[in-house]
Design a protein around this motif. Sequence first.
Motif, PDB file in Angstrom:
ATOM      1  N   ALA A  92      10.072 -14.774   6.855  1.00  0.00           N
ATOM      2  CA  ALA A  92       8.761 -14.329   7.334  1.00  0.00           C
ATOM      3  C   ALA A  92       8.882 -13.019   8.109  1.00  0.00           C
ATOM      4  O   ALA A  92       8.056 -12.115   7.955  1.00  0.00           O
ATOM      5  N   LEU A  93       9.929 -12.902   8.937  1.00  0.00           N
ATOM      6  CA  LEU A  93      10.154 -11.649   9.672  1.00  0.00           C
ATOM      7  C   LEU A  93      10.401 -10.493   8.704  1.00  0.00           C
ATOM      8  O   LEU A  93       9.870  -9.392   8.888  1.00  0.00           O
ATOM      9  N   GLU A  94      11.185 -10.747   7.663  1.00  0.00           N
ATOM     10  CA  GLU A  94      11.459  -9.705   6.671  1.00  0.00           C
ATOM     11  C   GLU A  94      10.180  -9.320   5.933  1.00  0.00           C
ATOM     12  O   GLU A  94       9.954  -8.146   5.646  1.00  0.00           O
ATOM     13  N   GLU A  95       9.336 -10.301   5.647  1.00  0.00           N
ATOM     14  CA  GLU A  95       8.061 -10.018   4.970  1.00  0.00           C
ATOM     15  C   GLU A  95       7.181  -9.124   5.849  1.00  0.00           C
ATOM     16  O   GLU A  95       6.564  -8.180   5.352  1.00  0.00           O
ATOM     17  N   ILE A  96       7.147  -9.413   7.142  1.00  0.00           N
ATOM     18  CA  ILE A  96       6.375  -8.585   8.073  1.00  0.00           C
ATOM     19  C   ILE A  96       6.930  -7.168   8.104  1.00  0.00           C
ATOM     20  O   ILE A  96       6.186  -6.188   8.025  1.00  0.00           O
ATOM     21  N   ALA A  97       8.251  -7.044   8.209  1.00  0.00           N
ATOM     22  CA  ALA A  97       8.887  -5.727   8.260  1.00  0.00           C
ATOM     23  C   ALA A  97       8.653  -4.959   6.966  1.00  0.00           C
ATOM     24  O   ALA A  97       8.349  -3.755   6.982  1.00  0.00           O
ATOM     25  N   SER A  98       8.755  -5.635   5.844  1.00  0.00           N
ATOM     26  CA  SER A  98       8.549  -4.998   4.548  1.00  0.00           C
ATOM     27  C   SER A  98       7.110  -4.506   4.401  1.00  0.00           C
ATOM     28  O   SER A  98       6.869  -3.370   3.937  1.00  0.00           O
ATOM     29  N   ALA A  99       6.157  -5.331   4.803  1.00  0.00           N
ATOM     30  CA  ALA A  99       4.747  -4.941   4.734  1.00  0.00           C
ATOM     31  C   ALA A  99       4.464  -3.737   5.625  1.00  0.00           C
ATOM     32  O   ALA A  99       3.729  -2.820   5.255  1.00  0.00           O
ATOM     33  N   ALA A 100       5.093  -3.711   6.789  1.00  0.00           N
ATOM     34  CA  ALA A 100       4.916  -2.587   7.713  1.00  0.00           C
ATOM     35  C   ALA A 100       5.512  -1.306   7.134  1.00  0.00           C
ATOM     36  O   ALA A 100       4.908  -0.234   7.233  1.00  0.00           O
ATOM     37  N   ARG A 101       6.690  -1.418   6.520  1.00  0.00           N
ATOM     38  CA  ARG A 101       7.309  -0.235   5.892  1.00  0.00           C
ATOM     39  C   ARG A 101       6.435   0.294   4.759  1.00  0.00           C
ATOM     40  O   ARG A 101       6.235   1.499   4.618  1.00  0.00           O
ATOM     41  N   THR A 102       5.903  -0.611   3.948  1.00  0.00           N
ATOM     42  CA  THR A 102       5.037  -0.225   2.839  1.00  0.00           C
ATOM     43  C   THR A 102       3.773   0.450   3.362  1.00  0.00           C
ATOM     44  O   THR A 102       3.364   1.509   2.864  1.00  0.00           O
ATOM     45  N   ALA A 103       3.147  -0.162   4.361  1.00  0.00           N
ATOM     46  CA  ALA A 103       1.929   0.422   4.944  1.00  0.00           C
ATOM     47  C   ALA A 103       2.213   1.787   5.553  1.00  0.00           C
ATOM     48  O   ALA A 103       1.415   2.712   5.407  1.00  0.00           O
ATOM     49  N   GLY A 104       3.339   1.920   6.220  1.00  0.00           N
ATOM     50  CA  GLY A 104       3.716   3.209   6.818  1.00  0.00           C
ATOM     51  C   GLY A 104       3.938   4.276   5.767  1.00  0.00           C
ATOM     52  O   GLY A 104       3.539   5.431   5.919  1.00  0.00           O
ATOM     53  N   ALA A 105       4.587   3.883   4.668  1.00  0.00           N
ATOM     54  CA  ALA A 105       4.848   4.844   3.583  1.00  0.00           C
ATOM     55  C   ALA A 105       3.547   5.267   2.938  1.00  0.00           C
ATOM     56  O   ALA A 105       3.356   6.452   2.631  1.00  0.00           O
ATOM     57  N   GLU A 106       2.623   4.311   2.733  1.00  0.00           N
ATOM     58  CA  GLU A 106       1.345   4.642   2.128  1.00  0.00           C
ATOM     59  C   GLU A 106       0.515   5.527   3.056  1.00  0.00           C
ATOM     60  O   GLU A 106      -0.151   6.452   2.598  1.00  0.00           O
ATOM     61  N   ALA A 107       0.577   5.279   4.347  1.00  0.00           N
ATOM     62  CA  ALA A 107      -0.165   6.096   5.303  1.00  0.00           C
ATOM     63  C   ALA A 107       0.401   7.504   5.364  1.00  0.00           C
ATOM     64  O   ALA A 107      -0.333   8.482   5.547  1.00  0.00           O
ATOM     65  N   GLY A 108       1.709   7.622   5.190  1.00  0.00           N
ATOM     66  CA  GLY A 108       2.356   8.933   5.216  1.00  0.00           C
ATOM     67  C   GLY A 108       2.030   9.784   4.012  1.00  0.00           C
ATOM     68  O   GLY A 108       2.144  11.008   4.030  1.00  0.00           O
ATOM     69  N   GLU A 109       1.597   9.136   2.916  1.00  0.00           N
ATOM     70  CA  GLU A 109       1.266   9.864   1.698  1.00  0.00           C
ATOM     71  C   GLU A 109      -0.091  10.550   1.803  1.00  0.00           C
ATOM     72  O   GLU A 109      -0.356  11.501   1.095  1.00  0.00           O
TER      73      GLU A 109
END
Length: 110
Positions: A92-109
């Motif tokens: 669950a912690l990894e899922e949260i971290a992964s979702a945050a990384r994805t959201a951050g990458a999408e926001a950076g685009e």
Amino acid sequence: MSGASQPPALDRELHHPTRLALAAYLSACGEAEFAVLRDYCQVSDSTMSKTLSALEKTGYVTIRKGYLGKRPRTWAALTLTGRRAVAAHLAALEEIASAARTAGAEAGEG
């Protein structure tokens, strides 16, 4: 992560850092002595005792008391239920971290 999906299921019993550190340590070994766990988690005897008791109450840890020579000792081991709970909590912690990384990458685009 879509709006319809459930949030990752963090385990309330493992959310506290000392409980998580203790359970993670025990997940890598069969059994560990009280003093080793206390020193690893860098907590007092009282805090370790309360942490072990809380995890024992949930069924995540078993406690064994005995003697080493004439000295009383306490050992703890993670149960199968505890091992499953640690694995699910870490996932669950990894899922949260992964979702945050994805959201951050999408926001950076943008």
